[in-house]
Design an enzyme around this catalytic site. Structure first.
Site, mmCIF file in Angstrom:
data_model
loop_
_atom_site.group_PDB
_atom_site.id
_atom_site.type_symbol
_atom_site.label_atom_id
_atom_site.label_comp_id
_atom_site.label_asym_id
_atom_site.label_seq_id
_atom_site.Cartn_x
_atom_site.Cartn_y
_atom_site.Cartn_z
ATOM 1 N N LYS A 493 51.976 19.968 -14.637
ATOM 2 C CA LYS A 493 51.755 19.901 -13.197
ATOM 3 C C LYS A 493 53.054 20.188 -12.447
ATOM 4 O O LYS A 493 54.154 20.047 -13.007
ATOM 5 C CB LYS A 493 51.270 18.499 -12.796
ATOM 6 C CG LYS A 493 49.938 18.080 -13.359
ATOM 7 C CD LYS A 493 49.620 16.646 -12.957
ATOM 8 C CE LYS A 493 48.296 16.175 -13.533
ATOM 9 N NZ LYS A 493 47.142 16.819 -12.890
ATOM 10 N N ARG A 567 38.317 14.914 -19.398
ATOM 11 C CA ARG A 567 37.001 15.155 -19.974
ATOM 12 C C ARG A 567 37.035 15.136 -21.504
ATOM 13 O O ARG A 567 36.022 14.848 -22.146
ATOM 14 C CB ARG A 567 36.435 16.481 -19.442
ATOM 15 C CG ARG A 567 37.202 17.713 -19.836
ATOM 16 C CD ARG A 567 36.936 18.893 -18.900
ATOM 17 N NE ARG A 567 37.588 18.704 -17.601
ATOM 18 C CZ ARG A 567 37.485 19.580 -16.584
ATOM 19 N NH1 ARG A 567 36.765 20.684 -16.737
ATOM 20 N NH2 ARG A 567 38.095 19.353 -15.448
#
Length: 720
Positions: A493, A567
Site C-alpha cells: 500500500k 478474502r
C-alpha cells in the site's frame, strides 16, 4: 484515588488529629487529666485489619472559632501514658470494626439532603462509663442507610444491644459507614484515608456528634465545613424544540422536575440567554443548585419524531445520543469528576450517548482527558440505562482493540484480551486459541498463505457462548477478518495512511465484542465466533502475485493481488463455520476500499442470500442508529472471479469497477448455508466527525447493531 480527593484529605486531616482542648483542662483536683492514648490511624502507621478490634481515640477540638474551611490547626498534644502499649500496625478495610471515641451530636432535625448534617433518624448517644465510645463498622453492604442513598453514604449512629457476656451492660453505640458506590479502596494508604475521603466527597456527612455539653456547637460546625469539600458535579438536562404554535420551553420530565426545584430559575435563564436551543447544541448555567455546580441544557430536537423512514433510523434515539454526548463532554471540559444524566425518556439511548461520547483512546498519552463518572439522574429506567451502558462498553471494547498499535495488539494478544473479557462476564463460555499446528492440520492453506509473510505466528480464535437453555439448539456463527496489520504484502500500500491498517482486524474486533456483550446481557442464544488472526507483510516467504493456493474446501485460488488478503483468510474460516450446523452465518470484514467509495461512513454494506436475515439486520440497525444498506449479490459479479487463468478462482475481479461486489461474490464460493450475510465495514471503520457521539478515531461499528441483531434473533426462533 484522585489527586483532588487526596488534597481534600490533606486539608481535612487536621480535624482528625488528637486536639481535644478538654485534655488540657485541669480536673477538679487541680491536676492535669492523663488518658491512655494510641496512635491516630489516619496519621501514623497503625491500621486496622479486617476482623480485628483496637481502641482508637478520636477526640475533637473544643475550640474552632475563626478557622477557615480546611485549615483547622491542632492543639498541642496532651501528655501520654508511657505504660500504654502501642497498637500493632493494622489496616482499615470495609467490613472491619474498631472501638473509638465518637463525639455525638444531639440535634439533626429538619435537614435536607446534602446539607452536611446528620439525618433526623440518627439519635444522640450517651454512655456515662465511656464518654463518646462507639463502634465504627466499615461496611458498604449494609441495607440500613441513615441518609438518603442519593448522597452517596453516611455515618449512622444507633444504640448497641446489651452485652450478654457479663461484661459492661451496654456499649456506647454503633456507627455504620455506608461507602459511596464510586469509592474503591485498593491500597493500605487509600484504606487509611477512607473516612476523611467519604467526608470530603459529594454531600457525605461526617457524623459529628457532641461528646459532652461543654463542647461548643461551633466546633462541630467548623469541623463540618472542614470535612465538606464536596466534589464538583455536573447535571445534563434535555429540552425539546418548541412547537410552531408554542413559545413555552419544553423540558423533559426530569428537566421539568429540576426547574420546579429551583423555582423556575432554569426556564427563566433559558429564555433570556439566547435563541431556542437547536438539536445537539448546549447551554451551560452555573450555581443553580447546591448539589450541581453546573447544569448543561442540551437540545433534543422535535419531541416524538420516531422512525425516520428516509434516514432509516429512530430519530428520537439518535437525537438523545448526540445531545447527551455533547453535554457530558462539556462537563468533562470543566474537569468535574461526576455528572448525572437526564434519561430523556429513553435511558438506554442516553447511556449509549454518554459512554460512547466520552470515550477516547489515550492509553499511551501522558496528558489525558480528566476522568468523569457518569450516573443516571433520578431512578426512572435504571435497567434500560444499564443495558445502554453495556451496549456502549461493547462498542468501546472494539474501538480499543482497533486503536491499539499493531506492535502490541498482535494476533496472540488479541486472542488473550478476548478470552479474558469473555470469561470475566460469563461462565457459559468456551475459548479455543488455535495455534499454527492446528491450522495446518485443518488444511487452511489459504489462511496460512497470508500468515507466512510475517514472523508473528497466526492464531485461529474460536469462542463459544451457550446462552440458550437448549444446548442442542443450532448456533449463530460470526466470522471476523483478523488482519492485525495490513501492509498490502508484495502489492504494498502507499505509505500515506498505512498506520490506519492496524484496524484491519475490525471485523474480528466487532464480532468478538458483540459476543462478549451478548454474554454479559445473558442473551438466550448459542453463539460461536471465529477469527483468523495474522499480519499481512512483505517478505521472502510472502505470497507473490500469480501464486496459487488450495483452500480448505478444495478450490484453488490464483492470487493476483496480495492486498486482497482478507478474502483469503475468510474463505477457510467460512467453510469451517459450516461444521457447526449453524442456524446462520454472518461475517464482518474491513474488506474493500470500494465499499468506502460506495457508501462512505453512512452505513455498513450487507450482501446476503437470505431475506429473513436481511430483515433482522435492518430492523436492528434502525434501533441502534448504526445503519446497514443492502448491496447486490448478482451472478454478474461471480463470473468475474471464476474466470481465472490458472485456478478455480481469482482473488480479484476481472474489472476495476464493483470491487466490493466481486469480493462478496468470491466469499460466496465458500458458503453453502441458506442464511449467510457478509458485512463489509471498511467505510465505517473510522470516524472523523460524521457520527456526533463518537470522537475522532476508530469507530467500533457496527458492534451495537450486531448485539441488537442477536437479541432479536434470540426472540425469533421461527424465521431463521
Amino acid at each position: 484515588m484522585t489527586s483532588e480527593a487526596f488534597h481534600s484529605f490533606q486539608k481535612s486531616k487536621s480535624f482528625l488529629t488528637d486536639v481535644s482542648a478538654r485534655s488540657h483542662q485541669k480536673s477538679p483536683g487541680g491536676k492535669p487529666e492523663t488518658r491512655p492514648r494510641t496512635p491516630d490511624p489516619m496519621l501514623g502507621p497503625s491500621f486496622l485489619r479486617p476482623g480485628t478490634r483496637a481502641r482508637l481515640p478520636l477526640p475533637l477540638a473544643a475550640s474552632a472559632q475563626g478557622q477557615e474551611r480546611g485549615s483547622l490547626s491542632p492543639s498541642p498534644p496532651p501528655p501520654r501514658d508511657k505504660s500504654a502499649a502501642p497498637s500493632p500496625p493494622r489496616l482499615l478495610r470495609p467490613g472491619t470494626r474498631a472501638r473509638l471515641p465518637l463525639p455525638l451530636a444531639s440535634s439533626a432535625q429538619g435537614q435536607e439532603r446534602g446539607s452536611l448534617s446528620p439525618s433526623p433518624r440518627i439519635k444522640a448517644l450517651r454512655n456515662p462509663r465511656r464518654e463518646g465510645a462507639a463502634l465504627l463498622s466499615l461496611g458498604g453492604g449494609r441495607k440500613t442507610p441513615a441518609w438518603d442513598p442519593g448522597c452517596g453514604g453516611a455515618f449512622l449512629a444507633r444504640p448497641a444491644p446489651p452485652d450478654k457476656g457479663g461484661g459492661e451492660k451496654r456499649r456506647a453505640g454503633e456507627a455504620v459507614l455506608l461507602s459511596p458506590p464510586h469509592l474503591q479502596v485498593s491500597t493500605p494508604a487509600e484504606a487509611s484515608m477512607l473516612p476523611p475521603l467519604l467526608a470530603a466527597s459529594k454531600p457525605l456527612l461526617l457524623q459529628l456528634l457532641r461528646r459532652s455539653k461543654d463542647v461548643p456547637m461551633a466546633a462541630a460546625a467548623a469541623l463540618h465545613a472542614a470535612a465538606a469539600a464536596p466534589a464538583k458535579q455536573g447535571l445534563v438536562l434535555g429540552i425539546y424544540a418548541a412547537e410552531k404554535d408554542a413559545s413555552a420551553t419544553q423540558f423533559t420530565k426530569a428537566g421539568d422536575a429540576f426547574d420546579r426545584v429551583v423555582s423556575g430559575k432554569l426556564k427563566e435563564l433559558l429564555s433570556i440567554s439566547g435563541p431556542p436551543l437547536k438539536k445537539g447544541k448546549t447551554r451551560i448555567f452555573h450555581g443553580l443548585h447546591q448539589n450541581f455546580s453546573s447544569v448543561v441544557v442540551v437540545g433534543l430536537g422535535k419531541k416524538g419524531a420516531g422512525v425516520n423512514e428516509q434516514e432509516n433510523w429512530n430519530e428520537d434515539k439518535e437525537n438523545i445520543r448526540a445531545a447527551i454526548a455533547a453535554g457530558c463532554r462539556q462537563v468533562q471540559d470543566l474537569e468535574f469528576p461526576y455528572v448525572e444524566v437526564d434519561p430523556c425518556g429513553d435511558p438506554q439511548a442516553a447511556a449509549e450517548g454518554a459512554f460512547l461520547g466520552l470515550y477516547e483512546y489515550d492509553e499511551f498519552k501522558q496528558k489525558k482527558k480528566p476522568a468523569i463518572e457518569v450516573q443516571l439522574y433520578g431512578s426512572d429506567g435504571v435497567e434500560a440505562w444499564q443495558k445502554g451502558l453495556i451496549y456502549a462498553q461493547g462498542q468501546n471494547l472494539a474501538r480499543t482493540l482497533m486503536e491499539g498499535p499493531a506492535n502490541l495488539v498482535t494476533p496472540t494478544r488479541f486472542a488473550a484480551v478476548i478470552e479474558e473479557k469473555l470469561k470475566s462476564v460469563s461462565s457459559n463460555v468456551e475459548v479455543h486459541i488455535r495455534d499454527q499446528a492446528w491450522i495446518e492440520d485443518q488444511e487452511m492453506r489459504s489462511f496460512l498463505s497470508v500468515a507466512k509473510g510475517s514472523e508473528e505466528p497466526p492464531v485461529f480464535l474460536e469462542i463459544h457462548y451457550r446462552g440458550s437453555n437448549d444446548t442442542k439448539e443450532p448456533p449463530l456463527v460470526f466470522v471476523g477478518k483478523g488482519i492485525t496489520f495490513d501492509s498490502g504484502g508484495i502489492s504494498i500500500k502507499p505509505s500515506s495512511g498505512m498506520d490506519a491498517m492496524r484496524a484491519d482486524m475490525g471485523g474480528a474486533a466487532t464480532i468478538c465484542s458483540a459476543i462478549v456483550t451478548a454474554a454479559q446481557l445473558k442473551v438466550p442464544i448459542n453463539l460461536i465466533g471465529l477469527a483468523p488472526l495474522c499480519e499481512n507483510l512483505p517478505s521472502g516467504k510472502a505470497n507473490k502475485p500469480g501464486d496459487v493456493v488450495r483452500a480448505k474446501n478444495g478450490k484453488t485460488i490464483q492470487i493476483d493481488n496480495t492486498d486482497a488478503e482478507g478474502r483469503l483468510i475468510l474463505a477457510d474460516a467460512l467453510f469451517y463455520a459450516h461444521s457447526f450446523n449453524p442456524r446462520a452465518i454472518v461475517d464482518a470484514a474491513t474488506l474493500t476500499g470500494a465499499m468506502d467509495v460506495a457508501l462512505g461512513s453512512a452505513a455498513t454494506g450487507v450482501f446476503t442470500n437470505s431475506q429473513q436475515l436481511w430483515n433482522q439486520l435492518f430492523e436492528a440497525s434502525v434501533v441502534t442508529g448504526d445503519r446497514v444498506w443492502r448491496m447486490p449479490l448478482y451472478e454478474h459479479y461471480t463470473k468475474q472471479v471464476t474466470d481465472a487463468q490458472l485456478a478455480d478462482l481469482n482473488n480479484i475481479g476481472k474489472y476495476r469497477s464493483g470491487g466490493a461486489c466481486t469480493a462478496a461474490a468470491f466469499l460466496k464460493e465458500f458458503v453453502t448455508s441458506s442464511h449467510w450475510a457478509h458485512l463489509d465495514i471498511a467505510g465505517v471503520m473510522e470516524n472523523k466527525d460524521e457520527v456526533p457521539y463518537l470522537r475522532k478515531g476508530m469507530a467500533g461499528r457496527p458492534t451495537r447493531t450486531l448485539v441488537e441483531f442477536v437479541t432479536r434473533l434470540s426472540q425469533d426462533k421461527k424465521s431463521i
